[in-house]
Write a protein that holds these residues in place. Sequence first.
Motif, PDB file in Angstrom:
ATOM      1  N   UNK A 116       0.885  -1.263  -0.008  1.00  0.00           N
ATOM      2  CA  UNK A 116      -0.011  -0.149  -0.039  1.00  0.00           C
ATOM      3  C   UNK A 116       0.962   1.165  -0.008  1.00  0.00           C
ATOM      4  N   UNK A 117       1.878   1.138   0.625  1.00  0.00           N
ATOM      5  CA  UNK A 117       2.864   2.457   0.736  1.00  0.00           C
ATOM      6  C   UNK A 117       3.492   2.491  -0.643  1.00  0.00           C
ATOM      7  N   UNK A 118       3.978   1.543  -1.172  1.00  0.00           N
ATOM      8  CA  UNK A 118       4.657   1.830  -2.762  1.00  0.00           C
ATOM      9  C   UNK A 118       3.665   2.091  -3.688  1.00  0.00           C
ATOM     10  N   UNK A 119       2.518   1.582  -3.662  1.00  0.00           N
ATOM     11  CA  UNK A 119       1.272   2.062  -4.409  1.00  0.00           C
ATOM     12  C   UNK A 119       0.897   3.617  -4.280  1.00  0.00           C
ATOM     13  N   UNK A 120       0.860   3.958  -3.174  1.00  0.00           N
ATOM     14  CA  UNK A 120       0.467   5.251  -2.621  1.00  0.00           C
ATOM     15  C   UNK A 120       1.662   6.210  -3.348  1.00  0.00           C
ATOM     16  N   UNK A 121       2.903   5.795  -2.847  1.00  0.00           N
ATOM     17  CA  UNK A 121       3.826   6.658  -3.454  1.00  0.00           C
ATOM     18  C   UNK A 121       4.059   6.681  -4.825  1.00  0.00           C
ATOM     19  N   UNK A 122       3.947   5.655  -5.247  1.00  0.00           N
ATOM     20  CA  UNK A 122       3.987   5.689  -6.780  1.00  0.00           C
ATOM     21  C   UNK A 122       3.136   6.561  -7.514  1.00  0.00           C
ATOM     22  N   UNK A 123       2.040   6.240  -7.086  1.00  0.00           N
ATOM     23  CA  UNK A 123       0.706   6.855  -7.625  1.00  0.00           C
ATOM     24  C   UNK A 123       0.816   8.630  -7.523  1.00  0.00           C
ATOM     25  N   UNK A 124       1.418   8.996  -6.534  1.00  0.00           N
ATOM     26  CA  UNK A 124       1.536  10.603  -6.151  1.00  0.00           C
ATOM     27  C   UNK A 124       2.768  10.961  -7.185  1.00  0.00           C
ATOM     28  N   UNK A 125       3.777  10.134  -7.155  1.00  0.00           N
ATOM     29  CA  UNK A 125       4.834  10.784  -7.918  1.00  0.00           C
ATOM     30  C   UNK A 125       5.137  10.515  -9.519  1.00  0.00           C
ATOM     31  N   UNK A 126       4.486   9.146  -9.588  1.00  0.00           N
ATOM     32  CA  UNK A 126       4.547   8.719 -11.130  1.00  0.00           C
ATOM     33  C   UNK A 126       3.061   8.276 -11.417  1.00  0.00           C
ATOM     34  N   UNK A 127       1.985   9.003 -11.489  1.00  0.00           N
ATOM     35  CA  UNK A 127       0.707   8.629 -11.700  1.00  0.00           C
ATOM     36  C   UNK A 127       0.285   7.902 -13.144  1.00  0.00           C
ATOM     37  N   UNK A 128       1.255   8.086 -13.884  1.00  0.00           N
ATOM     38  CA  UNK A 128       0.892   7.411 -15.358  1.00  0.00           C
ATOM     39  C   UNK A 128       1.703   6.072 -15.299  1.00  0.00           C
ATOM     40  N   UNK A 129       2.788   5.851 -14.515  1.00  0.00           N
ATOM     41  CA  UNK A 129       3.637   4.755 -14.706  1.00  0.00           C
ATOM     42  C   UNK A 129       3.599   3.808 -13.218  1.00  0.00           C
ATOM     43  N   UNK A 130       2.674   4.201 -12.476  1.00  0.00           N
ATOM     44  CA  UNK A 130       2.944   3.391 -11.082  1.00  0.00           C
ATOM     45  C   UNK A 130       2.824   2.070 -11.275  1.00  0.00           C
ATOM     46  N   UNK A 131       2.023   1.496 -12.056  1.00  0.00           N
ATOM     47  CA  UNK A 131       1.986   0.029 -12.128  1.00  0.00           C
ATOM     48  C   UNK A 131       3.431  -0.400 -12.871  1.00  0.00           C
ATOM     49  N   UNK A 132       3.950   0.185 -13.275  1.00  0.00           N
ATOM     50  CA  UNK A 132       5.585  -0.030 -13.720  1.00  0.00           C
ATOM     51  C   UNK A 132       6.505  -0.038 -12.290  1.00  0.00           C
ATOM     52  N   UNK A 133       6.259   0.825 -11.829  1.00  0.00           N
ATOM     53  CA  UNK A 133       7.068   0.735 -10.569  1.00  0.00           C
ATOM     54  C   UNK A 133       6.678  -0.656  -9.496  1.00  0.00           C
ATOM     55  N   UNK A 134       5.515  -0.782  -9.635  1.00  0.00           N
ATOM     56  CA  UNK A 134       5.055  -2.220  -8.749  1.00  0.00           C
ATOM     57  C   UNK A 134       5.632  -3.392  -9.300  1.00  0.00           C
ATOM     58  N   UNK A 135       5.750  -3.483 -10.841  1.00  0.00           N
ATOM     59  CA  UNK A 135       6.284  -4.288 -11.681  1.00  0.00           C
ATOM     60  C   UNK A 135       7.870  -4.542 -11.529  1.00  0.00           C
ATOM     61  N   UNK A 136       8.441  -3.554 -11.396  1.00  0.00           N
ATOM     62  CA  UNK A 136       9.879  -3.365 -11.184  1.00  0.00           C
ATOM     63  C   UNK A 136      10.420  -4.136  -9.816  1.00  0.00           C
ATOM     64  N   UNK A 137       9.278  -3.553  -8.703  1.00  0.00           N
ATOM     65  CA  UNK A 137       9.525  -4.087  -7.338  1.00  0.00           C
ATOM     66  C   UNK A 137       9.332  -5.526  -7.280  1.00  0.00           C
TER      67      UNK A 137
END
Length: 309
Positions: A265-286
């Motif tokens: 939840x923390x990762x998704x919140x931070x990624x959605x705030x700072x990279x709203x268009x590619x937050x799924x990619x951030x989770x994928x990289x994790x």
Amino acid sequence: MKALAAAAVALALLIALALLAPQWLVFMAMLALAKGVVVLGLVVLMRTGLVSFGQGLYFGIGAYAAALLSHQWHIADAAVMLLAAAAAGGLIAALLGLLLARYRDIFFAMLSLALSMILYGLLVKSAALGSTDGFNLHARTFFGMAFASGMERRVFLIAGSACAVVAALMVHRLLGRHWGRLASAVRDNELRVSYLGASPYRVVYVNYLIAGALAGFGGALAALAVGHVDPETTYWTTSGEFVFIAILGGTQSIIAPFVAAAIFEALRTIASQYAPNVWQMSLGLAMLAIIMFQPAGLWSLAERWRRSA
């Protein structure tokens, strides 16, 4: 005793969080707790070597069971909603498990996913259940006790935390005894378990039922946090989140699902705030990093530190 002490500390921390934290953090904690409960059930199932890509089915059933009590029957007690959701999830799992417990590997995973998507399709087409928009739910009491306006989520978090701790202790007790060793044996060599006189089908069926009931409870808790339900709760991406969290935390401990859910939840919140268009990619990289460098999950780091201490 160690498990009881850890549970007491975790419950005390969650109660303090519910009472002192700002509303946005209480909301995030409720979502993380709800998903942690679902993943706890998924971990029970994974002990038998099976991965369900359809836990969104029971998550959605729990959410809609709670919402229908509020929307159709005007029952506004959160405790009744949570109990009804767990019962609904367990009941449907008891029925579908009669079929699913016969399958293994990719067949089990894909069949569970297919059943979840069938429910998604039914909800989308059902105007009586709000179709794609869903509908709201409201809880005003807990076991008949009313609470002040603005305290709803705080009360729900405390109640959900207590229930989650009890569920985690029960799962810990279950997996630490004969049943847990039998589940691991089914995962390692099902044929030998049959030769020893045990029933692999029964082990898988019971574990599936437990996973369904816990997912139903988690769905109701998430619905109480959001105050709304819609068909997305049963979509395959929701089920994928639960598998992601299970891989992130690992299956070595009952604490791992809750820690991993909080991190997610923390990762998704931070990624959605700072990279709203590619937050799924951030989770994928994790996810990719976990699979490559820590395939046993993040909890294995804690186990390694404990052994070296």
